[in-house]
Design a protein around this motif. Structure first.
Motif, PDB file in Angstrom:
ATOM      1  N   ALA A 179     -13.849  49.689 -19.836  1.00 33.75           N
ATOM      2  CA  ALA A 179     -13.021  49.800 -21.040  1.00 33.75           C
ATOM      3  C   ALA A 179     -12.405  51.188 -21.188  1.00 33.75           C
ATOM      4  CB  ALA A 179     -13.853  49.454 -22.272  1.00 33.75           C
ATOM      5  N   TYR A 180     -13.137  52.237 -20.791  1.00 39.41           N
ATOM      6  CA  TYR A 180     -12.596  53.594 -20.975  1.00 39.41           C
ATOM      7  C   TYR A 180     -11.362  53.822 -20.117  1.00 39.41           C
ATOM      8  CZ  TYR A 180     -14.982  54.945 -16.609  1.00 39.41           C
ATOM      9  OH  TYR A 180     -15.400  55.042 -15.307  1.00 39.41           O
ATOM     10  N   LYS A 193      -9.173  51.450 -19.272  1.00 37.35           N
ATOM     11  CA  LYS A 193      -8.092  50.708 -19.920  1.00 37.35           C
ATOM     12  C   LYS A 193      -7.525  51.504 -21.093  1.00 37.35           C
ATOM     13  CE  LYS A 193     -10.094  46.175 -18.828  1.00 37.35           C
ATOM     14  NZ  LYS A 193     -10.674  44.938 -19.387  1.00 37.35           N
ATOM     15  N   ARG A 194      -8.409  52.145 -21.845  1.00 31.10           N
ATOM     16  CA  ARG A 194      -7.949  52.912 -23.001  1.00 31.10           C
ATOM     17  C   ARG A 194      -7.113  54.115 -22.569  1.00 31.10           C
ATOM     18  NH1 ARG A 194      -9.366  52.613 -28.097  1.00 31.10           N
ATOM     19  NH2 ARG A 194     -11.134  51.269 -27.624  1.00 31.10           N
ATOM     20  N   THR A 221      -3.700  52.890 -21.479  1.00 30.86           N
ATOM     21  CA  THR A 221      -2.891  52.507 -22.643  1.00 30.86           C
ATOM     22  C   THR A 221      -2.332  53.738 -23.345  1.00 30.86           C
ATOM     23  OG1 THR A 221      -4.274  50.536 -22.941  1.00 30.86           O
ATOM     24  CG2 THR A 221      -2.895  51.199 -24.804  1.00 30.86           C
ATOM     25  N   ASN A 222      -3.161  54.751 -23.494  1.00 30.06           N
ATOM     26  CA  ASN A 222      -2.707  55.978 -24.156  1.00 30.06           C
ATOM     27  C   ASN A 222      -1.565  56.648 -23.400  1.00 30.06           C
ATOM     28  OD1 ASN A 222      -4.553  55.637 -26.179  1.00 30.06           O
ATOM     29  ND2 ASN A 222      -6.038  57.099 -25.390  1.00 30.06           N
ATOM     30  N   LEU A 262      -3.933  44.701 -23.469  1.00 32.01           N
ATOM     31  CA  LEU A 262      -4.207  46.090 -23.832  1.00 32.01           C
ATOM     32  C   LEU A 262      -3.676  46.453 -25.220  1.00 32.01           C
ATOM     33  CD1 LEU A 262      -3.447  47.947 -20.460  1.00 32.01           C
ATOM     34  CD2 LEU A 262      -5.617  47.021 -21.289  1.00 32.01           C
ATOM     35  N   LEU A 284      -5.800  48.047 -27.855  1.00 28.63           N
ATOM     36  CA  LEU A 284      -6.250  49.416 -27.587  1.00 28.63           C
ATOM     37  C   LEU A 284      -5.229  50.464 -28.027  1.00 28.63           C
ATOM     38  CD1 LEU A 284      -7.765  48.920 -23.999  1.00 28.63           C
ATOM     39  CD2 LEU A 284      -8.953  48.875 -26.197  1.00 28.63           C
ATOM     40  N   CYS A 300      -7.721  56.817 -31.062  1.00 23.80           N
ATOM     41  CA  CYS A 300      -8.576  56.277 -29.998  1.00 23.80           C
ATOM     42  C   CYS A 300      -9.765  55.493 -30.510  1.00 23.80           C
ATOM     43  CB  CYS A 300      -9.017  57.367 -29.040  1.00 23.80           C
ATOM     44  SG  CYS A 300      -7.708  57.798 -27.891  1.00 23.80           S
ATOM     45  N   SER A 301     -10.944  56.073 -30.453  1.00 22.43           N
ATOM     46  CA  SER A 301     -12.154  55.304 -30.679  1.00 22.43           C
ATOM     47  C   SER A 301     -12.421  55.016 -32.146  1.00 22.43           C
ATOM     48  CB  SER A 301     -13.363  56.039 -30.094  1.00 22.43           C
ATOM     49  OG  SER A 301     -13.504  57.309 -30.692  1.00 22.43           O
ATOM     50  N   GLN A 336      -9.158  51.324 -36.212  1.00 24.78           N
ATOM     51  CA  GLN A 336      -7.697  51.416 -36.312  1.00 24.78           C
ATOM     52  C   GLN A 336      -7.225  51.130 -37.729  1.00 24.78           C
ATOM     53  OE1 GLN A 336      -7.895  48.638 -33.254  1.00 24.78           O
ATOM     54  NE2 GLN A 336      -6.650  49.799 -31.852  1.00 24.78           N
TER      55      GLN A 336
END
Length: 722
Positions: A446-447, A449-450, A453-454, A474, A477, A524-525, A528
């Motif tokens: 997952a990290y 993918k994040r 995406t960023n 994605l 994210l 990010c984490s 949202q």
């Protein structure tokens, strides 16, 4: 003149002008030319021969009152067969006329179809008609009658059942699961297993083909063992027969079933050679002694066969990098372990079998060979994290960034975050369209993918464009701090509403500034922020509300929506119901208040049942209270778990509307109250109509008193449960 030499007109004339009149006079006079008593076959041959095809079935019965068409099924034409069925009540007159032309396309038969089937099966069971009779057109006629509940089971003979299994795939298309259900019932319908198997009968030697055939691809391992009475020795013997091997090779059998069948084959024939082993069985043969010590030529021949024949089946989503079962990895490791040295050509030639490379072997590979083989290695399915980490470590960041990323495929999960962080937003956007890279990314942590995406989000593009670039999986994210919607238009609204937004991201997105929203929170984490409700009001909403998806509507924000006029707001609420969007307590409470403010509460039949739970009940029209209760009781009553006063008021209002029936509720009362019964006294359970059980199914939990009352009701025998 011989029959074949006559024209069809003359053939028909012989029957109509000579045979039928003569036989009619004979039958009227009590005479019949029957050389063998009670034999319809002999009568047909002696009196009509091949001219019988011009007779109707009724003609045959009229000419010989003892005639029985069920004895001569293999001699009847399709039209006569249809007329025979009609005589049994299965076809009406119109269907008889259309039957020969439309037979393969007809739907269901009428009336006494089951009786016709039972008669037909009885003939086959008793051996009065050979199995050969039920092939070609006549088999079509037979299967024409078969519906789900009419497929034979217990009383069918083994030869008849073979006919069903062999002809089913071409005649009962689209009904495989249904047919297999009956096959399973038939083969497990006797204590003696396997059914229809006799070691002394040559037909039994092809048992898998005869009684499972094409349908074996629907069998599980437990099914196979059950069919054979869990006799492992018999499984080994039957699985090793030549016709079984051919059947298994032709069908797309589940992998775990193939492992079982292959193990049985190898146990029965442990000395089988590689050349004798069918290609498909190689995929499941790590235990085969012949594979443990191969010469170089034989080794590469086996590897090529495995790569050609052991691809994922049609059931497998090729976009999902599914790991091979442990035996497949074991087989690959066995073969790769017999290769003394590796170079670029070796790695490419290994294909899928490269999944058998150990970490030690990977460590010995040169960086140059790995770099030159990336595209081939990226096509391998099932690498574990240790393997991909080791392989990617052989590549420098410069090599990766200069063109390797696009072809990295299944090696993507091994990328270090530093490489992705070094991507420019433009390059990240380009990779988001590269199918090979995306397939690999699906299996990444997952990290990673994040981070990827960023990198896209940091692109200096409007957010509407960013959403089009980010792959759908994605989208959740995307940091909510980037979801500020500028210049939202009708053209890009559809693309936005189709994305799988998280509730924390979404809001109410309406084109042309209608209600464009977003509040920002963390990056990010962090959770949202509620997203799209923020930026003002537009003059028209009606036609655009229907363009919003449930994932957008779930971001409903009270402050911004309160700016809508009554017509716009009504459209929004109706769309929430249509899209089945799930709102929380705060959203529903706000929506109910706004409906009351705009005097829109009377249209509750078009609103979500959950919303009605938050109505100011003083605004409910007493003339419509029962209708209101019936709809509100369909809502999620757990939403009121923290609002005991509202729940109590709703229950009291409901009972008042029903005329205060006390603890004795009628079936109609119970239907209106739904889950509201869950909050009523235990006496209601005992004293109401037994259909109260349906209401109780909706209760998440019962009080001790309610449980006692329920048990007492069940013990009373007053319910349909007895």
């Amino acid at each position: 003149m011989e029959f074949e030499r006559m024209s069809q007109e003359i053939q028909e004339a012989v029957y109509t002008t000579f045979q039928r009149p003569v036989l009619t006079r004979l039958n009227t006079g009590g005479l019949t030319c029957v050389p063998e008593a009670n034999s319809s076959t002999a009568w047909l041959d002696a009196n009509l021969g091949r001219f019988s095809q011009f007779a109707t079935y009724q003609d045959l019965v009229t000419l010989n009152t003892e005639f029985d068409g069920l004895q001569v099924l293999d001699r009847l034409t399709l039209r006569q067969l249809a007329q025979l069925a009609a005589a049994k009540g299965a076809l009406n007159e119109t269907m008889v006329e259309e039957f020969p032309n439309n037979f393969p396309c007809q739907e269901s038969l009428l009336n006494r179809t089951k009786e016709v089937i039972e008669i037909s099966l009885s003939l086959l069971t008793n051996g009065n008609v050979s199995v050969a009779t039920w092939t070609d057109a006549r088999t079509l006629f037979y299967f024409y009658f078969l519906q789900s509940k009419l497929l034979p089971t217990e009383n069918t003979s083994c030869p008849a059942f073979q006919a069903i299994v062999s002809n089913g795939p071409r005649i009962l298309k689209g009904r495989e699961e249904e047919v297999y259900h009956h096959i399973y019932s038939y083969l497990t319908g006797t204590q003696s297993r396997p059914r229809c198997y006799n070691l002394s009968d040559p037909l039994s030697h092809g048992w898998f083909t005869a009684y499972l055939g094409h349908y074996i691809h629907l069998s599980s391992v437990d099914d196979i063992r059950d069919f054979l009475g869990y006799d492992q020795q018999l499984l080994q013997m039957l699985a090793s027969q030549q016709d079984s091997l051919q059947l298994f090779s032709q069908q797309d059998i589940p992998r775990n079933v193939m492992w079982t069948l292959t193990s049985a084959l190898l146990a029965e024939t442990p000395n089988i050679t590689v050349s004798e082993l069918p290609d498909k069985f190689l995929c499941f043969s790590p235990e085969a002694p012949a594979l443990h010590s191969l010469g170089e030529e034989a080794l590469w021949k086996v590897i090529r066969k495995l790569n050609d024949n052991c691809r994922p089946s049609h059931r497998t989503d090729t976009d999902v990098l599914r790991a091979p079962l442990p035996p497949a990895r074991q087989l690959a490791t066995l073969l790769v372990g017999q290769i003394p040295a590796f170079n670029q050509s070796t790695l490419v030639a290994l294909g899928q079998q490269a999944v058998g490379l150990t970490k030690g072997q990977i460590a010995m590979l040169s960086e140059e060979d790995v770099a030159a083989s990336v595209e081939a290695l990226g096509k391998v399915i099932g690498w574990d994290q240790g393997q991909v980490n080791e392989l990617v470590s052989k590549l420098t960041p410069e090599q990766l960034l200069v063109g390797k990323l696009e072809t990295l495929g299944s090696l993507v999960p091994g990328l270090p975050t530093a490489v992705l962080c070094a991507l420019s937003p433009a390059n990240a956007s380009h990779l988001a369209r590269a199918s090979t890279f995306l397939r690999g990314l699906r299996g990444a942590p997952a990290y990673l993918k994040r981070v990827f995406t960023n990198r896209i989000v940091f692109h200096a593009l409007p957010v509407t464009k960013i959403v089009e670039i980010v792959p759908p999986e994605l989208v959740p994210l995307i940091p909510s701090s980037f979801l500020l919607w500028d210049n939202l238009t009708t053209a890009n609204l559809s693309a936005i509403t189709e994305q799988p937004w998280e509730p924390e991201q979404t809001g109410y997105v309406v084109p042309r500034g209608l209600v464009l929203l977003m509040s920002l929170t963390a990056h990010c984490s962090s959770p949202q922020a509620s997203g799209f409700f923020q930026q003002g009001l537009a003059s028209s909403v009606g036609s655009q509300v229907a363009r919003l998806s449930a994932s957008i509507l779930q971001g409903f924000q009270c402050k911004e929506v309160s700016q809508l006029n009554p017509a716009q707001f009504s459209s929004l609420v109706r769309e929430v119901q249509k899209q089945k969007a799930i709102l929380n307590v705060r959203q529903l409470s706000c929506m109910a208040n706004l409906l009351a403010l705009h005097n829109l509460t009377n249209d509750f039949a078009d609103y979500p049942p959950d919303l009605l739970l938050f109505y100011d009940l003083r605004h409910v029209d007493k003339a419509k209270c029962r209708e209101f209760i019936s709809r509100a009781s369909q809502g999620n009553l757990t939403l009121l778990s923290g609002l005991s006063a509202q729940k109590k008021e709703l229950l009291n209002m409901s009972l008042t509307c029903l005329g205060n029936p006390g603890t004795s509720l009628s079936k109609e009362d119970l239907s209106s109250l739904g889950g509201l019964v869950c909050d009523m006294e235990p006496a209601v359970i005992l004293e109401s109509d037994p259909h109260v059980l349906d209401n109780l199914k909706r209760c998440s939990q019962l009080t001790a008193g309610q449980r006692d009352a329920l048990n007492a009701l069940l013990r009373s025998g007053a319910t349909w449960l007895g």
